[in-house]
Scaffold this active site. Structure first.
Site, PDB file in Angstrom:
ATOM      1  N   ASP A  11       0.783  -1.097   0.075  1.00 11.80           N
ATOM      2  CA  ASP A  11      -0.271   0.116  -0.079  1.00 11.80           C
ATOM      3  C   ASP A  11       0.937   1.350   0.018  1.00 11.80           C
ATOM      4  O   ASP A  11       2.243   1.227  -0.160  1.00 11.80           O
ATOM      5  CB  ASP A  11      -0.987   0.032   1.062  1.00 11.80           C
ATOM      6  CG  ASP A  11      -0.361   0.122   2.518  1.00 11.80           C
ATOM      7  OD1 ASP A  11       0.893   0.309   2.639  1.00 11.80           O
ATOM      8  OD2 ASP A  11      -1.046   0.345   3.576  1.00 11.80           O
ATOM      9  N   CYS A  68       3.325  -3.257   4.008  1.00 16.05           N
ATOM     10  CA  CYS A  68       2.295  -2.057   4.260  1.00 16.05           C
ATOM     11  C   CYS A  68       3.245  -1.246   5.337  1.00 16.05           C
ATOM     12  O   CYS A  68       4.499  -1.376   5.661  1.00 16.05           O
ATOM     13  CB  CYS A  68       0.896  -2.598   4.725  1.00 16.05           C
ATOM     14  SG  CYS A  68       0.924  -3.600   6.155  1.00 16.05           S
ATOM     15  N   GLY A  69       2.542  -0.388   6.453  1.00 18.25           N
ATOM     16  CA  GLY A  69       3.243   0.086   7.347  1.00 18.25           C
ATOM     17  C   GLY A  69       3.716  -0.732   8.443  1.00 18.25           C
ATOM     18  O   GLY A  69       4.817  -0.584   8.866  1.00 18.25           O
ATOM     19  N   THR A  70       2.747  -1.738   8.759  1.00 15.69           N
ATOM     20  CA  THR A  70       3.319  -2.949   9.758  1.00 15.69           C
ATOM     21  C   THR A  70       3.619  -4.170   9.355  1.00 15.69           C
ATOM     22  O   THR A  70       4.088  -4.847  10.195  1.00 15.69           O
ATOM     23  CB  THR A  70       2.239  -2.896  10.954  1.00 15.69           C
ATOM     24  OG1 THR A  70       0.979  -3.183  10.243  1.00 15.69           O
ATOM     25  CG2 THR A  70       1.952  -1.547  11.543  1.00 15.69           C
ATOM     26  N   MET A  74      -1.865  -6.828   5.982  1.00 19.91           N
ATOM     27  CA  MET A  74      -1.403  -7.448   4.889  1.00 19.91           C
ATOM     28  C   MET A  74      -1.748  -8.939   5.023  1.00 19.91           C
ATOM     29  O   MET A  74      -2.252  -9.839   4.346  1.00 19.91           O
ATOM     30  CB  MET A  74      -0.073  -7.147   4.061  1.00 19.91           C
ATOM     31  CG  MET A  74      -0.019  -5.672   3.425  1.00 19.91           C
ATOM     32  SD  MET A  74      -0.966  -5.792   2.071  1.00 19.91           S
ATOM     33  CE  MET A  74      -0.307  -4.234   0.829  1.00 19.91           C
ATOM     34  N   HIS A 101       9.709 -24.574   8.775  1.00 20.04           N
ATOM     35  CA  HIS A 101       8.382 -25.376   9.808  1.00 20.04           C
ATOM     36  C   HIS A 101       7.237 -24.968   9.069  1.00 20.04           C
ATOM     37  O   HIS A 101       6.514 -25.862   9.184  1.00 20.04           O
ATOM     38  CB  HIS A 101       8.340 -24.753  11.035  1.00 20.04           C
ATOM     39  CG  HIS A 101       9.750 -25.033  11.747  1.00 20.04           C
ATOM     40  ND1 HIS A 101       9.793 -25.134  13.185  1.00 20.04           N
ATOM     41  CD2 HIS A 101      11.221 -25.387  11.465  1.00 20.04           C
ATOM     42  CE1 HIS A 101      11.099 -25.463  13.512  1.00 20.04           C
ATOM     43  NE2 HIS A 101      11.632 -25.868  12.577  1.00 20.04           N
ATOM     44  N   ARG A 135       7.871 -33.887   9.571  1.00 19.70           N
ATOM     45  CA  ARG A 135       6.925 -33.897  10.893  1.00 19.70           C
ATOM     46  C   ARG A 135       6.049 -32.469  10.426  1.00 19.70           C
ATOM     47  O   ARG A 135       4.916 -32.555  10.780  1.00 19.70           O
ATOM     48  CB  ARG A 135       7.646 -33.750  11.870  1.00 19.70           C
ATOM     49  CG  ARG A 135       8.381 -32.720  12.302  1.00 19.70           C
ATOM     50  CD  ARG A 135       9.195 -32.812  13.563  1.00 19.70           C
ATOM     51  NE  ARG A 135       9.507 -31.724  14.324  1.00 19.70           N
ATOM     52  CZ  ARG A 135      10.934 -31.146  13.887  1.00 19.70           C
ATOM     53  NH1 ARG A 135      11.655 -31.894  13.009  1.00 19.70           N
ATOM     54  NH2 ARG A 135      11.420 -29.801  14.325  1.00 19.70           N
ATOM     55  N   HIS A 136       6.831 -31.748   9.604  1.00 12.70           N
ATOM     56  CA  HIS A 136       6.066 -30.175   9.453  1.00 12.70           C
ATOM     57  C   HIS A 136       5.089 -30.565   8.334  1.00 12.70           C
ATOM     58  O   HIS A 136       4.218 -29.738   8.559  1.00 12.70           O
ATOM     59  CB  HIS A 136       7.119 -29.225   9.019  1.00 12.70           C
ATOM     60  CG  HIS A 136       8.201 -28.965  10.214  1.00 12.70           C
ATOM     61  ND1 HIS A 136       7.832 -28.667  11.460  1.00 12.70           N
ATOM     62  CD2 HIS A 136       9.509 -29.202  10.108  1.00 12.70           C
ATOM     63  CE1 HIS A 136       9.104 -28.284  12.102  1.00 12.70           C
ATOM     64  NE2 HIS A 136      10.015 -29.135  11.466  1.00 12.70           N
TER      65      HIS A 136
HETATM   66  C1  RB5 Z   1      -2.049   2.546   6.772  1.00 15.97           C
HETATM   67  O1  RB5 Z   1      -1.873   3.709   7.560  1.00 15.97           O
HETATM   68  C2  RB5 Z   1      -1.583   1.292   7.627  1.00 15.97           C
HETATM   69  O2  RB5 Z   1      -2.704   0.996   8.287  1.00 15.97           O
HETATM   70  C3  RB5 Z   1      -1.187  -0.026   6.726  1.00 15.97           C
HETATM   71  O3  RB5 Z   1      -0.277   0.334   5.871  1.00 15.97           O
HETATM   72  C4  RB5 Z   1      -1.052  -1.105   7.526  1.00 15.97           C
HETATM   73  O4  RB5 Z   1       0.005  -1.075   8.642  1.00 15.97           O
HETATM   74  C5  RB5 Z   1      -2.209  -1.899   8.072  1.00 15.97           C
HETATM   75  O5  RB5 Z   1      -1.944  -2.823   8.670  1.00 15.97           O
END
Ligand code: RB5
Length: 145
Positions: A11, A68-70, A74, A101, A135-136
Site C-alpha cells: 500500500d 504495508c506500514g506494519t 496484509m 517449519h 513432521r512439519h
Molecule cells: C496504513 O496507514 C496502515 O494502516 C497500513 O499500512 C498497515 O500498517 C495496516 O496493517
C-alpha cells in the site's frame, strides 16, 4: 535456466520499501511482477493483499511479498485466501523458520517497522530457505484442512 519469479505488492505506507525490494529482487535475478500500488496516494491494503494472494494461490507465482506500514493488515487479509500461509516477520530467524517449519508462501513486513537492510536480509533468507517437510508436512496439511 528458468528465471525465478515472484509477485510483490504494497500500500502507500509500504511503497518506498517495496520499490527498494523490487530492485533487490532483480539483483537476485528474480523476474518481479509488481502489482502496485505505484503512488503515495492513500489506498486500501486489503485490495492489494487479496489480488496478490489469488495470484499465489492459483499458481501464477510460487511466492509473494506484501509490504504495508506494519505488515499486519496484509498478512491478516492474505490468510483469508485458501492455500496462503502469510507471515509477518521482522527478524531473520522467524523468516527462516516460517519457511522451514510452516512453508510460508507470502512474506509480509512493515516499512514503519523494519529498515531497508534488515528487510533485504529477511527477503534473502526467506527466499533461500526450503521447507523441511517431514513432521512439519502433517501440521501444514492440518492448517489447510
Ligand atoms: C496504513 O496507514 C496502515 O494502516 C497500513 O499500512 C498497515 O500498517 C495496516 O496493517
Amino acid at each position: 535456466m528458468t528465471q525465478k519469479t515472484i509477485v510483490i505488492g504494497s500500500d502507500h505506507a509500504g511503497l518506498e520499501l517495496k520499490n527498494k525490494i523490487v530492485v533487490y529482487l532483480k539483483e537476485l535475478n528474480y523476474e518481479v511482477k509488481d502489482i502496485g500500488t505505484h503512488t503515495k496516494d492513500s489506498c486500501d491494503y486489503p485490495v492489494i493483499a487479496k489480488e496478490l494472494s489469488q495470484l499465489v494461490a492459483n499458481g501464477s507465482y510460487p511466492k509473494g511479498i506484501l509490504i504495508c506500514g506494519t505488515g499486519l493488515g496484509m498478512a491478516i487479509t492474505a490468510n483469508k485466501t485458501k492455500g496462503i500461509r502469510a507471515v509477518t516477520v521482522s527478524d531473520t530467524t522467524s523468516a527462516k523458520c516460517s519457511r522451514s517449519h510452516n512453508d510460508s508462501n507470502v512474506l509480509c513486513f512493515g516499512e514503519r517497522i523494519v529498515g531497508e537492510y534488515l528487510a533485504k536480509d529477511i527477503v534473502k533468507i526467506w527466499l533461500d530457505t526450503e521447507f523441511d517437510g517431514g513432521r512439519h508436512s502433517k501440521r501444514v496439511n492440518m492448517i489447510e484442512d
